[in-house]
Design a protein around this motif. Sequence first.
Motif, PDB file in Angstrom:
ATOM      1  N   UNK A 127       0.700  -1.212   0.121  1.00  0.00           N
ATOM      2  CA  UNK A 127      -0.043  -0.056   0.076  1.00  0.00           C
ATOM      3  C   UNK A 127       0.832   1.247  -0.200  1.00  0.00           C
ATOM      4  N   UNK A 128       1.862   1.191   0.849  1.00  0.00           N
ATOM      5  CA  UNK A 128       2.935   2.333   0.985  1.00  0.00           C
ATOM      6  C   UNK A 128       3.317   2.693  -0.298  1.00  0.00           C
ATOM      7  N   UNK A 129       3.947   1.462  -0.984  1.00  0.00           N
ATOM      8  CA  UNK A 129       4.470   1.520  -2.152  1.00  0.00           C
ATOM      9  C   UNK A 129       3.713   2.092  -3.393  1.00  0.00           C
ATOM     10  N   UNK A 130       2.358   1.881  -3.239  1.00  0.00           N
ATOM     11  CA  UNK A 130       1.546   2.089  -4.516  1.00  0.00           C
ATOM     12  C   UNK A 130       1.332   3.967  -4.245  1.00  0.00           C
ATOM     13  N   UNK A 131       1.486   4.206  -2.966  1.00  0.00           N
ATOM     14  CA  UNK A 131       1.095   5.737  -2.648  1.00  0.00           C
ATOM     15  C   UNK A 131       2.537   6.648  -2.738  1.00  0.00           C
ATOM     16  N   UNK A 132       3.472   6.054  -2.626  1.00  0.00           N
ATOM     17  CA  UNK A 132       4.885   6.845  -2.730  1.00  0.00           C
ATOM     18  C   UNK A 132       6.039   6.108  -3.226  1.00  0.00           C
ATOM     19  N   UNK A 133       6.140   5.615  -4.451  1.00  0.00           N
ATOM     20  CA  UNK A 133       7.028   4.702  -4.752  1.00  0.00           C
ATOM     21  C   UNK A 133       8.196   5.215  -5.073  1.00  0.00           C
TER      22      UNK A 133
END
Length: 251
Positions: free
Chosen positions: A35-41
């Motif tokens: 989820x974090x990666x999708x938001x701020x890769x």
Amino acid sequence: MSLPKGLAEDVSRNLVMVAQLIDEDPEKAYGYSRVALRLASRVAAVREAAGFAAYATQKYSEALAEFRAARRMSGGVELWPVMADCERGLNRPERALAMAGEPEVQKLDKAGQVEMRLVAAGARRDLGQLDAAIVTLQSPELASTAVHPWTARLRYAYADALLAAGREREAREWFAKALEADKDGATDASDRLAEMDGVEFVDAFDEDEADEESDRGDVVDVDVEGDVDVDDEDDDDFDEDDSDDSVGDKR
């Protein structure tokens, strides 16, 4: 700091969950990292967290890709040892050993250099080179009497390598030294020592269950009139007269 406030808070919450769950529930931690990666890769800390979550779930190829991305973004070398260990996880110990000889290792702090030594020794063992693994771990850090966060793991790895090489007396000595330095229970040195000494631990719950089974086996059934029930096989051996005499004698 590079994200809008609302988005930064959402990403931070997911990273906190990764940190809290990565040891006890790696799969859930991995989910939060995605989820974090999708938001701020494009944030190095996010890529690093995603790498550790993938590493914890043995997704070594994915972990290596994330660590490389994080390193490109940050320019640091801190992830070099875990990147080398991913190579081991991908059954490429030769690449891990090659990384152990790169200039990046000299830029690591002491903890990072010890970690790199542990990875290199593991790669030697992967290749069946037990003596080389033992030599790799022999270092001033191993000989030091000072205790650091990595001391117990270094001593434990050395003891384990000695044991694998059949050097049991020395292995026992170093397992004991590892236990002495292991204040947080980072290793199972105590169990390994007990195993070498022939000590066998018994689960108290298993013992209680066994006792209950035994007690149930000793229970004698009593019918409503108070007579003791005799096994059916024995009943068949009595005729009516014998049965009357038998019951009379019991009373």
